[in-house]
Design a protein around this motif. Structure first.
Motif, short mmCIF file in Angstrom:
data_model
loop_
_atom_site.label_atom_id
_atom_site.label_comp_id
_atom_site.label_asym_id
_atom_site.label_seq_id
_atom_site.Cartn_x
_atom_site.Cartn_y
_atom_site.Cartn_z
N GLN A 1 -2.65 -1.44 11.69
CA GLN A 1 -3.63 -1.82 12.70
C GLN A 1 -4.42 -3.05 12.32
N VAL A 2 -4.58 -3.29 11.02
CA VAL A 2 -5.30 -4.50 10.58
C VAL A 2 -4.59 -5.75 11.08
N ALA A 3 -3.27 -5.80 10.89
CA ALA A 3 -2.50 -6.98 11.30
C ALA A 3 -2.53 -7.18 12.81
N GLN A 4 -2.72 -6.11 13.57
CA GLN A 4 -2.66 -6.20 15.03
C GLN A 4 -4.01 -6.42 15.68
N HIS A 5 -5.07 -5.86 15.12
CA HIS A 5 -6.33 -5.81 15.86
C HIS A 5 -7.53 -6.41 15.13
N TRP B 1 0.82 -1.22 0.00
CA TRP B 1 0.00 0.00 0.00
C TRP B 1 0.85 1.27 0.00
N SER B 2 2.16 1.12 0.22
CA SER B 2 3.03 2.31 0.21
C SER B 2 3.10 2.94 -1.17
N VAL B 3 2.67 2.21 -2.22
CA VAL B 3 2.68 2.79 -3.57
C VAL B 3 1.73 3.98 -3.67
N PHE B 4 0.76 4.06 -2.75
CA PHE B 4 -0.16 5.19 -2.77
C PHE B 4 0.39 6.38 -1.99
N ASN B 5 1.51 6.18 -1.30
CA ASN B 5 2.21 7.28 -0.63
C ASN B 5 1.28 8.07 0.29
N ASP B 6 0.54 7.33 1.13
CA ASP B 6 -0.40 7.95 2.06
C ASP B 6 -0.08 7.45 3.46
N PRO B 7 0.49 8.28 4.32
CA PRO B 7 0.86 7.82 5.67
C PRO B 7 -0.34 7.40 6.51
N VAL B 8 -1.50 7.99 6.30
CA VAL B 8 -2.68 7.59 7.06
C VAL B 8 -3.08 6.16 6.70
N LEU B 9 -3.07 5.86 5.42
CA LEU B 9 -3.37 4.50 4.97
C LEU B 9 -2.36 3.52 5.53
N ALA B 10 -1.10 3.88 5.53
CA ALA B 10 -0.07 2.99 6.07
C ALA B 10 -0.32 2.69 7.55
N LEU C 1 -4.37 -18.03 6.04
CA LEU C 1 -4.12 -16.89 6.93
C LEU C 1 -3.54 -15.73 6.14
N GLN C 2 -2.56 -16.02 5.28
CA GLN C 2 -1.98 -14.96 4.45
C GLN C 2 -3.02 -14.38 3.51
N ASN C 3 -3.86 -15.24 2.94
CA ASN C 3 -4.88 -14.76 2.01
C ASN C 3 -5.91 -13.90 2.73
N THR C 4 -6.26 -14.30 3.95
CA THR C 4 -7.19 -13.49 4.74
C THR C 4 -6.60 -12.12 5.03
N GLN C 5 -5.33 -12.09 5.39
CA GLN C 5 -4.68 -10.81 5.66
C GLN C 5 -4.63 -9.95 4.41
N LEU C 6 -4.28 -10.56 3.27
CA LEU C 6 -4.24 -9.80 2.02
C LEU C 6 -5.61 -9.27 1.65
N SER C 7 -6.64 -10.10 1.85
CA SER C 7 -8.00 -9.67 1.53
C SER C 7 -8.43 -8.50 2.42
N LEU C 8 -8.12 -8.59 3.72
CA LEU C 8 -8.48 -7.51 4.63
C LEU C 8 -7.71 -6.24 4.30
N GLN C 9 -6.43 -6.38 3.99
CA GLN C 9 -5.63 -5.22 3.61
C GLN C 9 -6.18 -4.56 2.35
N SER C 10 -6.57 -5.38 1.39
CA SER C 10 -7.11 -4.85 0.13
C SER C 10 -8.45 -4.16 0.38
N THR C 11 -9.28 -4.78 1.20
CA THR C 11 -10.58 -4.16 1.51
C THR C 11 -10.39 -2.82 2.21
#
Length: 483
Positions: A75-79, A61-70, A163-173
């Motif tokens: 937080q997705v991975a943690q909570h 997601w760093s390709v969008f260069n948005d610190p808020v998004l980062a 687990l990786q796919n779930t994380q990728l899906s949540l990150q994409s969403t």
């Protein structure tokens, strides 16, 4: 030890080795899938993906260069609770592997008992004390345990990939929702500017009406236009609140405690290199999960086949039994036993055959699902490649539409102020210009979705800090497109 026991064991040992040579193995070869050499929608001018040997699926997601998004993605991975549930499922799969591996080792037992009983007839009352140790072991003659371990390991690998796919899906969403929210922020800013412009237009029209230049109908049209713009602005608030609430849940927070201030900048639309189709089998976690499920089903065929062979159990037991504790450990009170036991099922009404057939059918099901998953993955990549390419062209065309609409609006306003054109021309030009700018923002949101969708379809981000494989498209900035 009974002197006849040792020769019997020596007779059993060669039989064990002979039977072990018949151990079952996974019967099916590895699944092979023919893939095209390249994607039909890939543009030749794009940079190819980096080699997979050093290809981290890092913060794409760093390709969008948005610190808020980062910050939100972290937080997705943690909570995120869905991710936590999938992590627990993976831990269960790992524990199942340990359970299967425990069958490699013998089972040791210990027991002690004390009873006081009255004998029938004599009426004598006596005590009985006993203590014993036992051991039993089933050698893995046919590879059943080994295949069960393999099946468990494959299932654990599938769970890890899920687990990786779930994380990728949540990150994409999250990325899609966040970028849509930023687009809505831009639409709200546009709507606010439009309301302000319509208020000025209404004031101008009302002044001209009071001066006898315009009619009451012109004032009514200007007021209607302003009210419609205010309604649209209010409606955008609903969309923004819903997106903000969705993001709150994704990062594991109650919506009531979560806010995202409005942003005034829109990220660039990145270019996503597709690489080659064969990389999907290595990059996409859902395909890795499907492939692991094939391996697990294959191992289960071998497990079912071992039911045709007899089971060998080696057991030993020793202990002491006496009436008093003082006698419990004396030689006359000691007892022991040791010996093998071979057992086989002679007739089961076709149960084993049915179990083998069931496992073979389950294997064919997983293979079909795997092949279908690969085809779906190819479709998703092609769809998003096409969307990224076509929407980029459409964005350039829409930018021309916006520019032409703004020119038309300026001309209509000048003619109206000069008294050479009716207010209806201004009304039409204002509506067209606002619609064009809104369409441009909607198109930008579709391009964001296509970019995130392509990253997800390819299995996540890749590249290194020095040589990123994803970069911004050499097009007009998103900020300029929103004007």
């Amino acid at each position: 030890m009974n002197p006849t026991t040792s020769p019997r064991l020596w007779l059993v040992a060669p039989l064990v080795l002979l039977l072990g040579a018949c151990a079952a193995t996974p019967p099916e070869p590895a699944v092979k899938i023919a893939l095209p050499a390249s994607y039909a929608q890939a543009q030749s001018g794009w940079t190819p993906a980096q080699p997979l040997a050093a290809a981290p699926r890092g913060a794409w997601w760093s390709v969008f260069n948005d610190p808020v998004l980062a910050g939100l993605e972290a937080q997705v991975a943690q909570h995120n609770q869905s991710l936590a549930a999938q992590l627990a499922a993976y831990e269960q799969a790992q524990a199942a592997v340990s359970q299967a591996q425990a069958a490699y080792y013998p089972t040791l037992t210990a027991g002690a008992a004390a009873t006081r009983a009255k004998a029938a007839g004599t009426g004598a009352v006596g005590n009985s004390l006993s203590a014993s140790l036992g051991a039993s072991w089933e050698p893995d003659l046919w590879g059943k345990v080994r295949l069960q371990v393999q099946a468990g390991q494959a299932t654990a690998e599938a769970s890890a990939a899920t687990l990786q796919n779930t994380q990728l899906s949540l990150q994409s969403t999250l990325a899609t929702s966040y970028l849509q929210l930023r687009t809505v922020d831009a639409q709200i800013a546009l709507a606010q500017d439009t309301v302000a412009a319509y208020q000025r237009a209404l004031q101008l029209t009302d002044n001209r009406y009071k001066a006898g230049v315009d009619t009451a109908a012109d004032v009514a049209q200007a007021r209607t236009q302003l009210l419609q713009a205010q309604t649209s602005l209010t409606d955008l608030g609903v969309t923004r609140v819903q997106l903000q609430n969705a993001i709150a849940v994704l990062v594991g927070q109650p919506p009531a405690d979560f806010t995202l201030p409005a942003g005034d900048a829109l990220p660039e639309v990145p270019a996503i290199p597709a690489g080659i189709p064969a990389q999907l089998l290595q990059r996409r976690p859902d395909l890795a999960a499907a492939q692991a499920q094939v391996a697990a089903a294959n191992a289960q065929i071998g497990v079912a086949q071992t039911a045709w062979f007899p089971d060998l159990t080696l057991s030993a037991q020793g202990g002491s039994q006496a009436a008093r504790i003082a006698q419990l450990f004396s030689a006359p009170s000691l007892f022991w036993s040791i010996g093998p036991q071979l057992a086989a099922t002679l007739f089961d009404g076709g149960l084993r055959r049915a179990q083998v057939q069931s496992s073979q059918a389950a294997y064919r099901e997983t293979v079909a699902n795997y092949r279908q998953s690969v085809l779906t993955a190819l479709q998703q990549v092609e769809d998003n490649l096409a969307a990224q390419r076509i929407l980029s062209q459409e964005a350039q065309q829409q930018a021309d539409v916006v520019q032409a609409a703004e020119v038309s609006l300026r001309l209509a306003e000048n003619q109206y102020k000069a008294g050479t054109a009716p207010y209806l021309n201004v009304l039409t030009a204002q509506t067209t210009a606002t619609s064009a700018r809104n369409a441009q923002l909607t198109l930008l949101n579709r391009r964001y979705a296509a970019s995130v969708g392509l990253i997800q379809a390819l299995g996540g981000g890749w590249g290194t800090a020095d040589t990123p494989a994803i970069g911004p498209l050499p097009t007009a900035s998103a900020a300029s497109q929103s004007r």
